[in-house]
Design a protein around this motif. Structure first.
Motif: not given
Length: 222
Positions: A40-48
């Protein structure tokens, strides 16, 4: 195996070391990357991502209490001085022999103190034909720990994702390689900055890069 060590009185056991962990079949890890919560701390929702911390006691792992990840802004200009909280690793994953083998490979190769705390980050970076995935959105950096281990689990339909090590931010890399599944890169965080280049899809479909990142100390606080 690649190893660099030029100081006989070096406080730590190595500068960096690349090895293949033959005791691990990475296919056993793959199902556990399919249900990672979004970072939730990275914009773009490309990292999990998931995160837990452990101690090694002999040949056993001891899972420690839940906590939050904290780095100073001096090390992480993007998310420094932010308390970050992530879901714990799946209990079924932790029970796997290959998971224990991974932690022991990191601990033994880094010659960690028996009471050393180890943070284990389980990370998936995704990309699509229209969007790159950035494994290191903070840029060339150090983590603010002693030792780092980057273990490659899988690369599906991607190009890029090359890991670099630098003596200084504005110098050329002294090491650069796309880590293949089963390879573990150990890094002395006091001596090197590191970075991984963005990934993009190889053909018109989503792509994924799956890794475990291990650190000691864990950088996790109660």
């Amino acid at each position: 195996m690649q190893q660099v060590s030029s100081q006989t009185d070096l406080e730590y056991a190595f500068l960096f070391n690349l090895k293949k962990v033959n005791s691990i079949n990475t296919e056993g890890f793959r199902p556990f990357f399919n249900d990672l919560p979004v970072d939730p701390y990275i914009k773009g929702q490309y990292r999990f991502r998931r995160l837990s911390r452990f101690l090694v006691s002999g040949d056993k792992l001891i899972k420690l209490s839940h906590g939050y990840l904290f780095q100073s802004q001096a090390y992480n200009p993007l998310l420094g001085d932010v308390k970050r909280e992530f879901a714990e690793l799946d209990d079924a994953l932790i029970e796997l022999d290959i998971f224990k083998n991974l932690i022991l490979a990191f601990s033994d190769s880094s010659k960690l103190h028996p009471e050393a705390e180890i943070g284990v980050h389980q990370i998936r970076t995704t990309c699509s034909p229209n969007n790159l995935g950035n494994p290191a959105p903070e840029g060339i950096h150090q983590d603010g720990t002693d030792f780092i281990g980057i273990f490659s689990v899988g690369r599906d339909n991607i190009q890029g994702g090359e890991t670099h090590l630098y003596n200084a931010k504005k110098e050329k890399p002294v090491f650069n390689k796309i880590l293949q599944p089963g390879e573990l890169l150990l890094v002395n965080d006091h001596e090197f900055f590191h970075f991984t280049t963005p990934i993009k899809s190889q053909n018109p479909a989503p792509g994924t890069r799956d890794v475990f990142v291990l650190t000691s100390p864990s950088l996790i606080s109660d």
